[in-house]
Each structure stands twice: as C-alpha cells, then as structure tokens.
Design a protein around this motif. Structure first.
Motif, PDB file in Angstrom:
ATOM      1  N   VAL A   1       0.840  -1.209   0.000  1.00  0.00           N
ATOM      2  CA  VAL A   1       0.000   0.000   0.000  1.00  0.00           C
ATOM      3  C   VAL A   1       0.871   1.254   0.000  1.00  0.00           C
ATOM      4  CG1 VAL A   1      -1.693   1.317   1.331  1.00  0.00           C
ATOM      5  CG2 VAL A   1      -1.945  -1.155   1.109  1.00  0.00           C
ATOM      6  N   ASP A   2       1.945   1.245   0.801  1.00  0.00           N
ATOM      7  CA  ASP A   2       2.848   2.400   0.864  1.00  0.00           C
ATOM      8  C   ASP A   2       3.473   2.686  -0.493  1.00  0.00           C
ATOM      9  OD1 ASP A   2       2.474   3.081   3.501  1.00  0.00           O
ATOM     10  OD2 ASP A   2       4.141   1.882   4.251  1.00  0.00           O
ATOM     11  N   MET A   3       3.921   1.648  -1.193  1.00  0.00           N
ATOM     12  CA  MET A   3       4.524   1.855  -2.512  1.00  0.00           C
ATOM     13  C   MET A   3       3.494   2.379  -3.509  1.00  0.00           C
ATOM     14  SD  MET A   3       7.312  -1.200  -3.066  1.00  0.00           S
ATOM     15  CE  MET A   3       6.198  -2.572  -2.744  1.00  0.00           C
ATOM     16  N   GLY A   4       2.253   1.896  -3.390  1.00  0.00           N
ATOM     17  CA  GLY A   4       1.194   2.398  -4.257  1.00  0.00           C
ATOM     18  C   GLY A   4       0.904   3.867  -4.011  1.00  0.00           C
ATOM     19  N   LEU A   5       0.852   4.266  -2.724  1.00  0.00           N
ATOM     20  CA  LEU A   5       0.578   5.659  -2.367  1.00  0.00           C
ATOM     21  C   LEU A   5       1.695   6.578  -2.866  1.00  0.00           C
ATOM     22  CD1 LEU A   5      -1.045   7.829  -0.877  1.00  0.00           C
ATOM     23  CD2 LEU A   5       0.144   7.191   1.226  1.00  0.00           C
ATOM     24  N   ALA A   6       2.942   6.184  -2.629  1.00  0.00           N
ATOM     25  CA  ALA A   6       4.076   7.018  -3.050  1.00  0.00           C
ATOM     26  C   ALA A   6       4.137   7.150  -4.571  1.00  0.00           C
ATOM     27  CB  ALA A   6       5.382   6.430  -2.519  1.00  0.00           C
ATOM     28  N   THR A   7       3.866   6.055  -5.274  1.00  0.00           N
ATOM     29  CA  THR A   7       3.946   6.068  -6.739  1.00  0.00           C
ATOM     30  C   THR A   7       2.781   6.827  -7.357  1.00  0.00           C
ATOM     31  OG1 THR A   7       5.108   3.947  -6.653  1.00  0.00           O
ATOM     32  CG2 THR A   7       4.160   4.568  -8.766  1.00  0.00           C
ATOM     33  N   THR A   8       1.691   6.964  -6.633  1.00  0.00           N
ATOM     34  CA  THR A   8       0.548   7.741  -7.131  1.00  0.00           C
ATOM     35  C   THR A   8       0.895   9.211  -7.307  1.00  0.00           C
ATOM     36  OG1 THR A   8      -1.061   6.247  -6.122  1.00  0.00           O
ATOM     37  CG2 THR A   8      -1.812   8.477  -6.588  1.00  0.00           C
TER      38      THR A   8
END
Length: 319
Positions: A75-82
């Motif tokens: 989830v953290d990687m998804g949020l940062a990449t967004t």
C-alpha cells in the motif's frame, strides 16, 4: 441577445486541463525540493521492497504481524507512486499540465490508498490486541484466512467507498481558472476552482473521511486501551516491557499518520488561500509514511532485523 447568449455559453464551457503550479510562494526555487523528495521516494520503494523480500524469504516471518506489514508495504509503494512521478516530472521537466481525467484519477487513487493504509493499521491493532489479550486463542483467531478476508475487505471498502469523491468533483463546472496552487490534484484544491457550488463535494469528503478513517481510528484507540489495561495487570516488569515494545513502533506510525490527517483536514476546512505549509504537509503526508514505516519497524523489531541479517548473509554466501 447574442451578447448574453455568448456570456452564458462561456460560463458553461469547461476547461480542458489543469495546470499544477507547485508549492505556493516558492515557484522560483521549488525545483531544489525535488532532491529530498526523490530521495524519500527511492528510500520508500527500496525499503518496502526489502521488507517484502525478507518476509518472503524468511520462514520465521510468516506470522500475521509480518504479513500485515508486507501488505502495508505494498500500500505504501502504491501511495508514493501515485504522487511522486507526477511531482518530479513537474520539477524536472516543467510538466505542469494535467488532463481532467488524469487529475480525477489521481484524486481517487490518493483517497483509496490513504484509506487502505488506515484500514491496515486497524488490522495490525486487532492483531496486537488478540496476541496480548487473548494469547491462547491467537492461532485460532488470526489465521491466514482471516488475513486474506480482512485485506480483501479493506481493498473493496476503500475502492468503492471513495468513488463519490472524484465523481462529484468531475460534475462541477470549471469555467474560468485552471491553475492549481499545488503539486498534485487534491480534491478540495481542485474543486475550489469550480464556478458552481462545491459544498456537496466538501461535505461528502468530510463525511467519508470521518466515517471511514474516523471509525478506524476509534477502533484502534479502543484496541490499545484494552491492550494497556491487560498489560498493566501483568506482574512481571519484563513481560510488560516486551508487550509494550511490540506495540511501540505501531503507535509511532499511527500517531504521525493521523496527526497529519487531522492537521491537513482542518486546514482545508478553514478554506483559506493556499499557503506553503498546508500544501507541503499534504505532500509529505503522502511520501513520509511510506519511507518511515519500514525504517521504524526495521529499527524497533528484533525479528525483522534478524531476518534482514539472515537474508543478507545468505546473499553473500551465494556469491
């Protein structure tokens, strides 16, 4: 007659794109902020990938606590990449223009990932509650099946729950201004450009935030209140210390996450002109937790540190 018709038509015409101006008040030197932001992004991706690899490779870490941590890393990687590729392209390539569909998609993704992060924090709090307050039943309650169901529920809850936010934002009439004093498409920042009434959108976001994340936070507080009550009943000081140490890293991350959420929400509700600090807090809230979470867990969790060491030593032996 024709003049009034012309005015009416222009007032109803939609802008075709938004322009992201970046951080308010520092446009001339904001590109220098790209260096620390890029480092934060790389550390977030690298550290979370390392956690996922370590949990996957080490059989001793196939426990619910670490499985939830692995889900949090995704989830953290998804949020940062967004947000970060768009922000870095703004600073490095002056890519200020963003289409309306892309902007509304970013609003959806940000709200979805933040909601999922809140939900995973709740799952981790429940895991700690059962481990400390119901230790004899832990293995029968927190099973792999429960972890899968909880994760799917959080994905579906937040995937469906936040749909009204970008949908309502897209219904507005953006007829004049299209410059956003921000590095990303924040919902209230975008809808402030609308020519019509945006109260419905603001109320919807507020209700969804407090119903979703507010309920998560309430249950997390309840879980830790019950944990604290159980811990204080222990006779052994060593047992108390061990129980609290397993929760301390989780509490640090929760405190930071929800404190910034509240500060950003209050700032937006004040509906003041966009200023540097609220915009900077909004950006940092989406990039610091993905960078901070793996570091806090790695530093404060003995089993995870040992897993890193075993994986690293195994890699050296293969060479």
């Amino acid at each position: 007659m024709s003049a009034s018709l012309k005015i009416s038509n222009s007032s109803k015409s939609q802008v075709s794109e938004f322009i992201l101006l970046g951080f308010p008040g520092i446009h001339s030197w904001q590109h220098w902020l790209s260096v620390p932001l890029a480092l934060l992004y790389l550390s977030a991706i690298g550290a979370n990938i390392l956690i996922l690899i370590t949990i996957h490779q080490d059989p001793s870490l196939k426990q619910p606590m670490y499985l939830f941590l692995g889900i949090l890393s995704i989830v953290d990687m998804g949020l940062a990449t967004t947000i970060m590729p768009r922000i870095l392209s703004l600073f490095w390539f002056n890519a200020k223009v963003i289409s309306l569909p892309e902007c509304f998609a970013q609003i959806y993704a940000i709200h979805c990932f933040i909601g999922m992060e809140s939900g995973i924090f709740l799952c981790m709090a429940f895991d700690r509650y059962v481990a400390i307050c119901q230790p004899l039943h832990y293995a029968s309650i927190v099973t792999n099946s429960l972890i899968l169901k909880a994760t799917l529920f959080m994905v579906l809850r937040n995937g469906l729950f936040v749909i009204p936010v970008p949908v309502l934002a897209a219904q507005h009439n953006y007829c004049s201004r299209n410059e956003i004093e921000h590095c990303l498409c924040s919902n209230l920042g975008v809808t402030s450009l609308a020519c019509d009434d945006r109260r419905a959108n603001s109320i919807c976001q507020l209700v969804l935030a407090w119903v979703g994340m507010g309920s998560d936070l309430g249950l997390i507080i309840l879980s830790y209140a019950m944990i604290l009550r159980s811990v204080l009943r222990l006779n052994s000081a060593e047992a108390v210390s061990k129980a609290l140490s397993t929760c301390s890293s989780h509490l640090i991350l929760i405190l930071f996450f929800y404190t910034v959420v509240v500060v950003v929400s209050v700032t937006h509700l004040a509906e003041t002109k966009a200023t540097l600090i609220p915009v900077l807090l909004n950006v940092l809230h989406n990039i610091i937790p993905p960078s901070l979470n793996p570091m806090v867990y790695a530093l404060r969790t003995k089993e995870l540190r040992e897993g890193f060491q075993r994986w690293f030593c195994l890699g050296l032996q293969k060479k």
